[in-house]
Design an enzyme around this catalytic site. Structure first.
Site, PDB file in Angstrom:
ATOM      1  N   GLU A  56      47.472  22.528  38.308  1.00  0.00           N
ATOM      2  CA  GLU A  56      46.709  23.471  37.478  1.00  0.00           C
ATOM      3  C   GLU A  56      45.379  23.829  38.127  1.00  0.00           C
ATOM      4  O   GLU A  56      44.717  22.974  38.737  1.00  0.00           O
ATOM      5  CB  GLU A  56      46.408  22.877  36.094  1.00  0.00           C
ATOM      6  N   THR A  57      45.011  25.081  37.964  1.00  0.00           N
ATOM      7  CA  THR A  57      43.646  25.540  38.222  1.00  0.00           C
ATOM      8  C   THR A  57      43.110  26.075  36.898  1.00  0.00           C
ATOM      9  O   THR A  57      43.755  26.895  36.247  1.00  0.00           O
ATOM     10  CB  THR A  57      43.613  26.643  39.293  1.00  0.00           C
TER      11      THR A  57
END
Length: 266
Positions: A46-47
């Site tokens: 995830e970002t």
């Protein structure tokens, strides 16, 4: 354009544990294709991106391939960056997200507590190909936002070597991830263990998945007859999530470790 970026290991006591997330604070939203391109370049599960909104922030999460509606470890990492770098005077931060309002509070013990939705799971028939993809038949299968395969022993979950392409064929049409879970080893102090696979979302196996504990915590709370639970995600990196079911909400607690700070040039 230069953007700050932080890489934080969430649900970790020190670097190289837990689940790494990239956190990118923004003053205003960039085009979605740019957000997705940065997430793909980071190549992490995830970002997270957030923009100031009202007294808190608007928070969004991207895997390398898609935007998701809820992510626990990247929320924990985002709050850690705000508390440690951007707004050290705060004791609580609120986020508006695709899953509604979320809050994170920091405690004197260094733990961050996230207030998340508790998500019900219902008994389900195993989809075609699930047993073959996992390599072992689960004791039972439940379905909610994700699929959940329940096994008898923690060792069964640890030993899984799933066929990722097969798992993608099973979960892709459902737009779901797959949780494999079992009771914790006897005498370990761990109430339940899990692993999480989301190949249809570009994440073959997630190291520690906060959002999956919105599914597992209510199930194990009911099954074990207790609301406060110690959960361990037994991926290669591993991580501990302290869970407490509070009606229609679940509190998820953990620590973060700083790994990297830098600049993105786009």
């Amino acid at each position: 354009m230069e953007l700050q970026i932080f890489q934080v290991d969430a649900f970790a006591e020190k670097p190289f544990e837990g689940n790494p997330a990239a956190v990118v604070p923004l003053e205003a939203w960039l085009p979605d294709e740019t957000l997705l391109a940065i997430a793909a370049e980071n190549n992490l599960a995830e970002t997270a991106y957030f923009v100031p909104e009202g007294t808190g922030y608007r928070l969004r999460w991207f895997t390398p391939t898609v935007e998701v509606k809820l992510c626990g470890h990247a929320t924990l990492a985002s709050a850690h960056v705000i508390f440690s770098r951007l707004r050290p005077e705060l004791e609580e931060v609120s986020f508006e997200t695709l899953s509604g309002g979320l809050t994170v509070t920091r405690g004197a013990d260094g733990l961050l507590a996230m207030d998340f939705p508790a998500r019900a799971m219902k008994p389900s028939i195993a989809p075609d190909g699930l047993e073959q993809a996992l390599g072992k038949r689960p004791m039972s299968v439940l379905k909610g936002v994700n699929l959940m395969a329940v096994f008898d022993r923690a060792e069964d979950v640890a030993a899984l070597r799933p066929d990722i392409l097969g798992l993608m064929r099973v979960t892709g049409p459902l737009d779901a991830g797959l949780i494999a879970t079992a009771p914790g080893p006897e005498g370990s102090g761990i109430d339940f263990v899990s692993r999480f696979f989301a190949p249809a979302h570009g994440v073959n196996e997630d190291p520690v998945t906060g959002s999956a504990h919105c599914d597992t915590s209510p199930y194990w709370a009911k099954r074990l007859g207790k609301d406060a639970l110690v959960a361990r995600q037994i991926s290669k990196r591993g991580g501990t999530v302290l869970c407490e079911v509070k009606g229609e909400r679940v509190e998820l607690r953990g620590k973060c470790a700083d790994y990297l700070e830098g600049v993105i040039r786009v």
